[in-house]
Design a protein around this motif. Sequence first.
Motif, short mmCIF file in Angstrom:
data_model
loop_
_atom_site.label_atom_id
_atom_site.label_comp_id
_atom_site.label_asym_id
_atom_site.label_seq_id
_atom_site.Cartn_x
_atom_site.Cartn_y
_atom_site.Cartn_z
N VAL A 124 72.74 49.41 -28.33
CA VAL A 124 71.29 49.34 -28.12
C VAL A 124 71.00 49.42 -26.62
N PRO A 125 70.01 50.25 -26.21
CA PRO A 125 69.66 50.30 -24.78
C PRO A 125 69.25 48.93 -24.27
N PRO A 126 69.72 48.53 -23.11
CA PRO A 126 69.41 47.19 -22.59
C PRO A 126 67.93 47.04 -22.28
N MET A 127 67.43 45.79 -22.43
CA MET A 127 66.02 45.50 -22.16
C MET A 127 65.82 44.97 -20.75
N THR A 128 66.87 44.97 -19.96
CA THR A 128 66.78 44.47 -18.59
C THR A 128 67.43 45.47 -17.64
N ARG A 129 67.00 45.43 -16.39
CA ARG A 129 67.64 46.23 -15.34
C ARG A 129 68.36 45.35 -14.33
N ASP A 130 68.37 44.06 -14.59
CA ASP A 130 69.05 43.13 -13.70
C ASP A 130 70.55 43.43 -13.72
N PRO A 131 71.15 43.81 -12.58
CA PRO A 131 72.57 44.19 -12.58
C PRO A 131 73.50 43.06 -13.00
N LEU A 132 73.18 41.81 -12.61
CA LEU A 132 74.02 40.69 -13.01
C LEU A 132 73.98 40.50 -14.53
N HIS A 133 72.78 40.61 -15.09
CA HIS A 133 72.62 40.45 -16.54
C HIS A 133 73.33 41.57 -17.29
N LEU A 134 73.20 42.80 -16.79
CA LEU A 134 73.84 43.94 -17.44
C LEU A 134 75.36 43.80 -17.42
N ARG A 135 75.91 43.43 -16.27
CA ARG A 135 77.36 43.29 -16.16
C ARG A 135 77.87 42.16 -17.05
N TRP A 136 77.14 41.02 -17.03
CA TRP A 136 77.57 39.90 -17.85
C TRP A 136 77.49 40.26 -19.33
N SER A 137 76.43 40.93 -19.77
CA SER A 137 76.29 41.29 -21.18
C SER A 137 77.44 42.19 -21.64
N LYS A 138 77.81 43.16 -20.79
CA LYS A 138 78.92 44.04 -21.15
C LYS A 138 80.22 43.26 -21.26
N ASP A 139 80.50 42.42 -20.26
CA ASP A 139 81.75 41.65 -20.27
C ASP A 139 81.78 40.66 -21.43
N PHE A 140 80.62 40.05 -21.73
CA PHE A 140 80.54 39.10 -22.84
C PHE A 140 80.83 39.80 -24.16
N ASN A 141 80.20 40.95 -24.38
CA ASN A 141 80.43 41.68 -25.63
C ASN A 141 81.87 42.13 -25.74
N ASP A 142 82.46 42.60 -24.64
CA ASP A 142 83.86 43.03 -24.66
C ASP A 142 84.77 41.85 -25.01
N THR A 143 84.44 40.66 -24.50
CA THR A 143 85.23 39.47 -24.79
C THR A 143 85.14 39.11 -26.27
N LEU A 144 83.94 39.17 -26.83
CA LEU A 144 83.80 38.87 -28.26
C LEU A 144 84.58 39.86 -29.11
N LEU A 145 84.54 41.14 -28.74
CA LEU A 145 85.25 42.15 -29.51
C LEU A 145 86.76 41.96 -29.44
N ALA A 146 87.24 41.32 -28.39
CA ALA A 146 88.68 41.11 -28.23
C ALA A 146 89.19 39.87 -28.97
N LEU A 147 88.29 38.99 -29.40
CA LEU A 147 88.71 37.77 -30.09
C LEU A 147 89.27 38.09 -31.48
N GLY A 148 90.31 37.38 -31.86
CA GLY A 148 90.86 37.54 -33.20
C GLY A 148 89.92 37.00 -34.26
N ASP A 149 89.99 37.58 -35.46
CA ASP A 149 89.15 37.10 -36.56
C ASP A 149 89.39 35.62 -36.83
N ASP A 150 90.65 35.20 -36.74
CA ASP A 150 90.95 33.79 -37.03
C ASP A 150 90.35 32.88 -35.97
N VAL A 151 90.26 33.34 -34.72
CA VAL A 151 89.67 32.55 -33.64
C VAL A 151 88.16 32.43 -33.84
N ILE A 152 87.52 33.56 -34.15
CA ILE A 152 86.07 33.55 -34.41
C ILE A 152 85.76 32.60 -35.57
N ALA A 153 86.51 32.73 -36.64
CA ALA A 153 86.27 31.89 -37.82
C ALA A 153 86.46 30.41 -37.49
#
Length: 241
Positions: A124-153
């Motif tokens: 989804v296109p970001p709703m902010t242009r704040d560079p700190l927010h954009l960078r953090w959102s990308k890194d946060f999503n990448d971190t969630l995608l890297a978590l194991g299913d058992d860890v998330i559960a």
Amino acid sequence: MTAAAPEILFLPGFDGAAQLREPFVAALRTHNPARAIGYPNRTLGSLNGYCRYAAAQASQRSPHILVAESFGGLVAARWAAMDPHVEAVVLCGSFARNPVRWLAYVGAALPEMVRFGARLLKAVPPMTRDPLHLRWSKDFNDTLLALGDDVIAERLRIIADSDVSRELAALRIPIVLVQFERDEVVGAHARNELESVCHNAHIVRCPHFALEIRPRECAEAIGGKIRSIFEAADNSARTTT
């Protein structure tokens, strides 16, 4: 305050990634020694398991102040209830018990839903242009995608089943609550419940995502509040001796 300056130990939220909050932790270092303790990308069994893992990273000979975000608040509350080295607790966007009700149980049963949400946010296109927010959102999503299913559960089951109200109510050390405005995960009911449980807490109100996109301002607000609490305690102790 003790002779040795307490070390600030930061406990991250659900993602468990200490490095995502480094700008905030670095800003905290202007007030006290500070570092972040992350959680491994593997199961730890229970809330007590997370508490033991985090406490094992801390010095057992010096005092510390726990600053915790969201899920980390559960870990901090349990840790502070058991460890006399903890001199204060700061809970940022935290909760005493499950703030999302049935959603936590559904996510624990279907951890792929968390991954789907992270992938959707990346598309989804970001709703902010704040560079700190954009960078953090990308890194946060990448971190969630890297978590194991058992860890998330496991982490969602801990959120669903844990209630640290009694531990927080029994604490006799300073508690600071950093409440984020317009927090859609930890809603008004959960925030009010936490304030009720921590009935003598000091309240700091900040914009949502303040730790990530306004790390210096948020660290200054928290560090200043901690300093004023301990200075008041020191002055009170001097006047009674």
